[in-house]
Write a protein that holds these residues in place. Structure first.
Motif, short mmCIF file in Angstrom:
data_model
loop_
_atom_site.label_atom_id
_atom_site.label_comp_id
_atom_site.label_asym_id
_atom_site.label_seq_id
_atom_site.Cartn_x
_atom_site.Cartn_y
_atom_site.Cartn_z
N THR A 21 0.85 -1.19 0.00
CA THR A 21 0.00 0.00 0.00
C THR A 21 0.88 1.23 0.00
O THR A 21 2.00 1.21 0.53
N ALA A 22 0.40 2.30 -0.60
CA ALA A 22 1.15 3.56 -0.64
C ALA A 22 0.26 4.69 -0.15
O ALA A 22 -0.95 4.69 -0.38
N GLY A 24 0.92 8.70 -0.31
CA GLY A 24 1.85 9.77 -0.70
C GLY A 24 3.16 9.16 -1.14
O GLY A 24 3.20 8.28 -1.99
N THR A 25 4.25 9.62 -0.53
CA THR A 25 5.58 9.09 -0.88
C THR A 25 6.00 7.95 0.02
O THR A 25 7.11 7.44 -0.11
N MET A 26 5.16 7.55 0.94
CA MET A 26 5.47 6.45 1.85
C MET A 26 4.62 5.23 1.50
O MET A 26 3.58 5.35 0.88
N GLY A 27 5.08 4.07 1.91
CA GLY A 27 4.32 2.87 1.66
C GLY A 27 4.76 1.74 2.57
O GLY A 27 5.78 1.84 3.26
N THR A 28 3.98 0.70 2.59
CA THR A 28 4.33 -0.49 3.36
C THR A 28 4.12 -1.72 2.49
O THR A 28 3.26 -1.73 1.60
N ILE A 29 4.91 -2.72 2.78
CA ILE A 29 4.79 -4.02 2.13
C ILE A 29 4.61 -5.05 3.23
O ILE A 29 5.36 -5.06 4.20
N GLY A 82 -5.16 -6.79 12.58
CA GLY A 82 -4.28 -5.66 12.29
C GLY A 82 -4.24 -5.42 10.79
O GLY A 82 -4.17 -4.29 10.33
N SER A 83 -4.28 -6.49 10.01
CA SER A 83 -4.31 -6.40 8.55
C SER A 83 -4.88 -7.69 8.01
O SER A 83 -4.90 -8.71 8.71
#
Length: 112
Positions: A21-22, A24-29, A82-83
């Motif tokens: 997921t993103a 803005g300029t940050m994201g997580t995998i 949590g996800s």
């Protein structure tokens, strides 16, 4: 994502599930590796930071209502997620759901 996939692939680590997921300029995998020990070593060697979290993975029948029924059983047990991500191949007989649990709530106690 490509850098992570290359690092794991070059180390012969199979990725079983992946969610990115993103914002803005940050994201997580979030990913589930077939061999967590090899995955951690590969990420360390590539200089990729990560946080290890326990995840649950379950196979479900690939039919309408199966996910709702399964999540309902977790809800009855008081499980807070949590996800979560789930997938199935079109026409496939099985679906897979992967989820993490909500982080334990921290409680502080004060003493006089």
């Amino acid at each position: 994502v490509a850098r992570i996939a290359r690092a794991l692939g070059d180390s012969k680590v199979n990725i079983l599930a992946l969610l990115g997921t993103a914002q803005g300029t940050m994201g997580t995998i979030e990913l589930v590796a077939e061999d967590a020990k090899k995955a951690k070593k590969a990420l360390d060697e590539a200089g990729i930071s990560y946080q290890e979290t326990a995840a649950e993975q379950h196979e479900l029948p690939n039919k309408a209502g199966a996910l709702g029924q399964y999540l309902g059983s977790l809800e009855k047990k008081g499980v807070n997620l949590g996800s979560i991500h789930a997938t199935a191949a079109k026409g496939g007989k099985k679906a897979v759901v992967v989820y993490t649990l909500e982080a334990a709530r921290k409680s502080a106690t004060a003493t006089a």
